[in-house]
Motif scaffolding. Structure first.
Motif, short mmCIF file in Angstrom:
data_model
loop_
_atom_site.label_atom_id
_atom_site.label_comp_id
_atom_site.label_asym_id
_atom_site.label_seq_id
_atom_site.Cartn_x
_atom_site.Cartn_y
_atom_site.Cartn_z
N PRO A 186 0.82 -1.22 0.00
CA PRO A 186 0.00 0.00 0.00
C PRO A 186 0.85 1.26 0.00
O PRO A 186 2.06 1.20 0.26
CB PRO A 186 -0.80 -0.14 1.30
CG PRO A 186 0.03 -1.02 2.17
CD PRO A 186 0.73 -1.97 1.25
N PRO A 187 0.25 2.40 -0.26
CA PRO A 187 1.02 3.66 -0.26
C PRO A 187 1.64 3.93 1.12
O PRO A 187 1.03 3.68 2.16
CB PRO A 187 -0.04 4.72 -0.60
CG PRO A 187 -1.16 3.97 -1.25
CD PRO A 187 -1.16 2.61 -0.64
N GLY A 188 2.87 4.40 1.11
CA GLY A 188 3.53 4.77 2.35
C GLY A 188 4.11 3.63 3.15
O GLY A 188 4.53 3.82 4.29
N SER A 189 4.16 2.43 2.56
CA SER A 189 4.69 1.29 3.31
C SER A 189 6.21 1.21 3.25
O SER A 189 6.81 0.38 3.95
CB SER A 189 4.07 -0.02 2.79
OG SER A 189 4.34 -0.18 1.40
N GLY A 190 6.86 2.01 2.42
CA GLY A 190 8.33 2.05 2.38
C GLY A 190 8.93 1.42 1.15
O GLY A 190 10.13 1.13 1.13
N LYS A 191 8.16 1.24 0.08
CA LYS A 191 8.69 0.61 -1.14
C LYS A 191 9.78 1.45 -1.77
O LYS A 191 10.85 0.94 -2.13
CB LYS A 191 7.55 0.37 -2.14
CG LYS A 191 6.40 -0.46 -1.60
CD LYS A 191 5.36 -0.75 -2.64
CE LYS A 191 4.66 0.49 -3.16
NZ LYS A 191 3.85 1.16 -2.11
N CYS B 77 -6.84 1.66 -5.28
CA CYS B 77 -6.81 2.47 -4.05
C CYS B 77 -5.57 2.19 -3.23
O CYS B 77 -5.19 2.99 -2.37
CB CYS B 77 -8.07 2.23 -3.22
SG CYS B 77 -8.07 0.70 -2.24
N GLY B 78 -4.94 1.04 -3.46
CA GLY B 78 -3.67 0.73 -2.81
C GLY B 78 -3.77 -0.09 -1.54
O GLY B 78 -2.74 -0.43 -0.96
N HIS B 79 -4.98 -0.44 -1.09
CA HIS B 79 -5.11 -1.07 0.23
C HIS B 79 -5.65 -2.50 0.15
O HIS B 79 -6.10 -3.04 1.17
CB HIS B 79 -6.00 -0.22 1.13
CG HIS B 79 -5.47 1.15 1.37
ND1 HIS B 79 -4.37 1.40 2.16
CD2 HIS B 79 -5.87 2.36 0.88
CE1 HIS B 79 -4.11 2.70 2.17
NE2 HIS B 79 -5.01 3.31 1.40
N HIS B 80 -5.58 -3.12 -1.00
CA HIS B 80 -6.04 -4.51 -1.12
C HIS B 80 -5.15 -5.42 -0.26
O HIS B 80 -3.92 -5.42 -0.39
CB HIS B 80 -5.97 -4.94 -2.58
CG HIS B 80 -6.36 -6.37 -2.80
ND1 HIS B 80 -7.63 -6.83 -2.55
CD2 HIS B 80 -5.65 -7.44 -3.24
CE1 HIS B 80 -7.70 -8.12 -2.84
NE2 HIS B 80 -6.51 -8.51 -3.26
N GLY B 81 -5.77 -6.18 0.63
CA GLY B 81 -5.03 -7.08 1.50
C GLY B 81 -4.44 -6.41 2.72
O GLY B 81 -3.75 -7.08 3.50
N SER B 82 -4.66 -5.11 2.92
CA SER B 82 -4.08 -4.39 4.05
C SER B 82 -4.85 -4.70 5.34
O SER B 82 -6.08 -4.83 5.33
CB SER B 82 -4.09 -2.89 3.79
OG SER B 82 -3.67 -2.17 4.92
N GLN B 83 -4.11 -4.80 6.43
CA GLN B 83 -4.71 -4.99 7.74
C GLN B 83 -4.92 -3.66 8.47
O GLN B 83 -5.45 -3.65 9.59
CB GLN B 83 -3.81 -5.89 8.59
CG GLN B 83 -3.52 -7.24 7.98
CD GLN B 83 -4.77 -8.08 7.76
OE1 GLN B 83 -5.65 -8.11 8.62
NE2 GLN B 83 -4.85 -8.74 6.62
N VAL B 84 -4.52 -2.56 7.86
CA VAL B 84 -4.61 -1.26 8.50
C VAL B 84 -5.80 -0.46 7.99
O VAL B 84 -6.50 0.21 8.75
CB VAL B 84 -3.30 -0.47 8.27
CG1 VAL B 84 -3.39 0.92 8.88
CG2 VAL B 84 -2.12 -1.23 8.85
N GLN B 85 -6.06 -0.53 6.68
CA GLN B 85 -7.13 0.25 6.09
C GLN B 85 -7.87 -0.62 5.09
O GLN B 85 -7.25 -1.40 4.34
CB GLN B 85 -6.57 1.50 5.40
CG GLN B 85 -7.63 2.47 4.91
CD GLN B 85 -7.01 3.79 4.46
OE1 GLN B 85 -5.88 4.09 4.81
NE2 GLN B 85 -7.76 4.59 3.70
N ALA B 86 -9.17 -0.49 5.05
CA ALA B 86 -10.00 -1.33 4.19
C ALA B 86 -9.87 -0.89 2.73
O ALA B 86 -9.71 0.29 2.42
CB ALA B 86 -11.45 -1.27 4.63
N CYS B 87 -9.94 -1.87 1.84
CA CYS B 87 -9.89 -1.60 0.40
C CYS B 87 -11.29 -1.28 -0.10
O CYS B 87 -12.27 -1.92 0.30
CB CYS B 87 -9.33 -2.83 -0.32
SG CYS B 87 -9.35 -2.69 -2.13
N ARG B 88 -11.40 -0.31 -0.97
CA ARG B 88 -12.70 0.09 -1.51
C ARG B 88 -12.87 -0.31 -2.98
O ARG B 88 -13.79 0.15 -3.64
CB ARG B 88 -12.89 1.60 -1.36
CG ARG B 88 -11.87 2.45 -2.10
CD ARG B 88 -12.21 3.94 -2.00
NE ARG B 88 -11.31 4.76 -2.77
CZ ARG B 88 -10.22 5.31 -2.31
NH1 ARG B 88 -9.86 5.12 -1.05
NH2 ARG B 88 -9.46 6.07 -3.10
#
Length: 503
Positions: free
Chosen positions: A223-228, A353-364
């Motif tokens: 996701p965005p901001g994860s440090g890639k 949206c960048g949050h698919h599979g994220s445990q911090v923010q839901a994917c829309r």
């Protein structure tokens, strides 16, 4: 003497083909004709040369018919590099210079209207061509270009800052010698960003270490901001320094684009083009052909952020260079080959949206949107990427307490040791191992072979994927200083090829 011949070179891909600049003065209607398949920049040399000679107080033969031929006539010439040879040819043909003293030189340089010499592209290519041909001629260049060319050992490079400096040394009775160029002093590499700055992310850091040790390609998904981007920017600091031959190859390509800085000699390139770059910008092209980003990243790192946002044609153009380490640009009139031995690091979000599979923010995003977004990367391209690792989002609460881990210097020491083992064993990095060499240097025991065969069958791998996992496992074993590849090494290599996160 009404005829003079000056030696120079034209850029033809990474080669520097010899060119004879023939200047003839004849009686007749005053004119200045330039022939020999010259482009617009070369033809504009007539006005620059005329103004430079007059501004320097030298005589220009206004009452003569001047003909300049750039031979061979079928080789395209481009750029302002022929300004200096044309000016010296006119001075020699009109008797203002000793033509015999110019026979031992090859020269190139752009002239200002005041007679100052400006640097040109491809000075390193010219010096390398002289050394390869064992030519006895000396190279005469502007000061900035001469400092670049003097990095090539075994070539006598002379420098000048103004046209009058050359005239003073080339007059029939002159005893003064042109000064020899000195290579720019090598500066100590400035410390780059440190791997310790990244909190957490142990698995991506391990993938980065393996990629550096094996010269393997890497795709970071998160996701965005994860440090890639931070991870990618720290890869050059983990790689061992370039040897002299690799430094020359890297510098020669950068010199063609006018992007080489002598003070950065021996440092690995880090190229990060914007995702709006075209396929020509990435792989090279144009008329005449110029190197693209994959060639400018020779022996360095090519970082492609927002990987799926690149044009599909641009991404597909990477497939062959990733395999062969070179790019052949074929056009109707010309062919040019450039090196492309780069290390690819790509970064992408798993969905729009960048949050698919994220445990911090839901994917829309809907499943169709996720599938369509991930489908922008073709199977053949993904098949050529060695490591595909997920970079999960780190919760703000745990970021403050997360350990920084090891520094870049500590990881770089392990990478250098692993590279040294590979070079001692097989003479190249693990990424460059051919299929036959893999059978010799990445042999598996019976249990390990059964494990890998079963995994390849269940995951539907291609033969290319099978070989790339073997290369990764060989690198993991090298980092552990182990001769044989174990099931544990294979299991880690399989995990590093997981692909996209699953919700």
């Amino acid at each position: 003497m009404s005829l003079a011949v000056i030696h120079s070179r034209a850029l033809d891909g990474l080669a520097a083909a010899p060119v004879s600049v023939e200047v003839h003065l004849a009686n007749g209607l005053p004119s200045f004709t330039l022939v020999g398949l010259a482009d617009t920049e070369v033809k504009e040399a007539r006005e620059r040369v005329r103004a430079a000679l007059q501004s320097s107080g030298l005589a220009f033969p206004h009452d003569k018919r001047i003909t300049v031929n750039l031979a061979p006539a079928d080789l395209p010439k481009e750029g302002a590099r022929f300004d200096l040879p044309i000016a010296l040819g006119i001075l020699a043909a009109s008797g203002q210079l000793d033509a015999s003293r110019l026979d031992g030189f090859e020269c190139a340089g752009e002239l200002s209207l005041a007679g100052h010499l400006r640097p040109v592209r491809g000075a390193l290519a010219m010096a390398l061509a002289l050394r390869r041909e064992a030519s006895p001629r000396r190279l005469l260049l502007p000061v900035a270009s001469a400092a670049e060319a003097s990095l090539v050992e075994g070539v006598d490079v002379r420098e000048a800052a103004h046209l009058l400096d050359l005239v003073a040394c080339l007059l029939p009775a002159a005893e003064q010698q042109l000064p020899r160029a000195q290579a720019a002093p090598r500066q100590a590499a400035e410390p780059g960003p440190d791997l310790r700055d990244i909190k957490g992310q142990a698995a991506p850091k391990r993938a980065l270490e393996i990629a550096a040790a094996g010269e393997l390609s890497l795709l970071l998904i998160g996701p965005p901001g994860s440090g890639k981007s931070m991870l990618a920017q720290r890869l050059p600091g983990l790689l061992p320094p370039l040897d002299d031959e690799e430094a020359l190859e890297s510098a020669a390509v950068l010199s063609l684009a006018g992007a080489f800085v002598p003070a950065r000699w021996g440092r690995r390139s880090f190229r990060s083009p914007h995702h709006s770059a075209s396929s020509v910008a990435l792989v090279g092209g144009g008329s005449p052909p110029r190197p693209g980003e994959i060639s400018l990243a020779q022996h360095g790192v090519l970082f492609l952020d927002e990987f799926p946002e690149f044009q599909r044609t641009a991404l597909e153009a990477l497939r062959e260079p990733l395999e062969t380490g070179r790019i052949l640009i074929a056009r109707a009139a010309r062919h040019a080959e450039f090196p492309a031995r780069f290390q690819l690091v790509a970064a992408m979000n798993p969905c729009p949206c960048g949050h698919h599979g994220s445990q911090v923010q839901a994917c829309r995003c809907t499943p169709e949107q996720v599938s369509r977004y991930q489908g922008r990367l073709s199977g053949p391209l993904l098949d050529r990427i060695d490591l595909r690792i997920e970079v999960p989002a780190v919760a703000p609460a745990s970021m403050a307490s997360a350990a920084g881990g090891q520094s870049s210097a500590e990881v770089a020491a392990r990478v250098a040791a692993a590279r040294a083992r590979a070079l001692h064993r097989q003479g190249c990095s693990n990424a460059r191992l051919a299929a036959q060499a893999l059978d010799q240097h990445a042999q598996l025991g019976a249990a390990e072979a059964r494990f890998l065969d079963k995994t390849a069958t269940s995951l539907g791998w291609s033969a290319r994927s099978y070989h790339r996992v073997l290369r990764v496992a060989r690198t993991v074993a090298d980092l552990a200083d182990e001769t044989l590849i174990t099931t544990g090494h294979l299991a880690e290599a399989v995990q590093l090829r997981r692909g996209f996160p699953v919700a």
